[in-house]
Design a protein around this motif. Structure first.
Motif, PDB file in Angstrom:
ATOM      1  N   LYS A  76      38.438  37.620  36.684  1.00 35.00           N
ATOM      2  CA  LYS A  76      39.290  36.514  36.232  1.00 35.00           C
ATOM      3  C   LYS A  76      40.381  36.229  37.266  1.00 35.00           C
ATOM      4  O   LYS A  76      40.651  35.068  37.588  1.00 35.00           O
ATOM      5  N   ALA A  96      35.406  28.720  46.193  1.00 33.72           N
ATOM      6  CA  ALA A  96      34.423  29.153  45.200  1.00 33.72           C
ATOM      7  C   ALA A  96      33.013  29.166  45.772  1.00 33.72           C
ATOM      8  O   ALA A  96      32.116  29.780  45.204  1.00 33.72           O
ATOM      9  N   ARG A 127      40.314  36.876  40.498  1.00 35.07           N
ATOM     10  CA  ARG A 127      39.700  36.293  41.697  1.00 35.07           C
ATOM     11  C   ARG A 127      39.380  34.813  41.490  1.00 35.07           C
ATOM     12  O   ARG A 127      39.599  33.988  42.366  1.00 35.07           O
ATOM     13  N   ASN A 128      38.830  34.483  40.330  1.00 31.05           N
ATOM     14  CA  ASN A 128      38.515  33.081  40.038  1.00 31.05           C
ATOM     15  C   ASN A 128      39.783  32.233  40.005  1.00 31.05           C
ATOM     16  O   ASN A 128      39.791  31.105  40.496  1.00 31.05           O
ATOM     17  N   ARG A 185      40.870  31.581  43.500  1.00 34.41           N
ATOM     18  CA  ARG A 185      40.039  30.543  44.116  1.00 34.41           C
ATOM     19  C   ARG A 185      40.458  29.150  43.646  1.00 34.41           C
ATOM     20  O   ARG A 185      40.516  28.216  44.441  1.00 34.41           O
ATOM     21  N   ARG A 186      40.750  29.015  42.353  1.00 35.87           N
ATOM     22  CA  ARG A 186      41.201  27.721  41.828  1.00 35.87           C
ATOM     23  C   ARG A 186      42.526  27.306  42.462  1.00 35.87           C
ATOM     24  O   ARG A 186      42.721  26.145  42.827  1.00 35.87           O
TER      25      ARG A 186
END
Length: 168
Positions: A43, A133, A45-46, A49-50
């Protein structure tokens, strides 16, 4: 009897070893800890990226504003020679506003982007054009990819649009 004699005569202490029970309990603890932490790491890491993608889009937006301030228009969507040969796109025209001006000045703009003279200049990947991503940074020919697309209603072929031309 001296103390040294007592040490020699006494039996050595038995080695302590892990029992199967303690080993199983430790393994269960590690598995439970991993099952709690791994989703949180994914979560985080995502989300990173966002955030990076959002920052890239802000850089592109700022580059568009700076381009408009200098030229009083947005960059053309793509320039094409009279025979239809694609020359350069809107994203290339923003390169000097993305701290990559050396690349911009090295490209012969009178030749198509994929001409052998320009080919090596497009084998780099500009970070602002990449969505973190996606792992793919280059096409199969080794050219740097752009993960963001311009709106075709704004970026036209061989013509530009000013912000004044846009209505709500």
């Amino acid at each position: 009897m001296s103390t040294s004699a007592q040490n020699v005569d006494s039996e050595p202490e038995p080695e302590r070893s892990w029992s199967w029970t303690s080993l199983g309990v430790t393994a269960v603890c590690v598995i439970v800890l991993a099952s709690v932490l791994v989703p949180q790491i994914v979560k985080a890491r995502n989300e990173a990226r966002r955030i990076q993608s959002r920052n890239n889009l802000k850089q592109i937006g700022l580059a568009l504003q700076n381009y408009h301030d200098v030229h009083e228009t947005l960059p053309i969507g793509g320039s094409f020679a009279t025979d239809g040969t694609p020359m350069h796109g809107w994203n290339f025209r923003l390169v000097p506003y993305l701290e990559a001006s050396s690349l911009y000045s090295d490209v012969n703009q009178h030749l198509p982007w994929d001409h052998p003279v320009n080919e090596s200049r497009f084998r780099i990947s500009i970070p602002a054009w990449r969505n973190p991503a996606f792992d793919v940074r280059y096409d199969r020919d080794g050219r740097g990819l752009t993960h963001y697309m311009g709106n075709p209603s704004v970026f036209h072929r061989n013509e530009s649009v000013s912000l004044k031309d846009m209505t709500a």
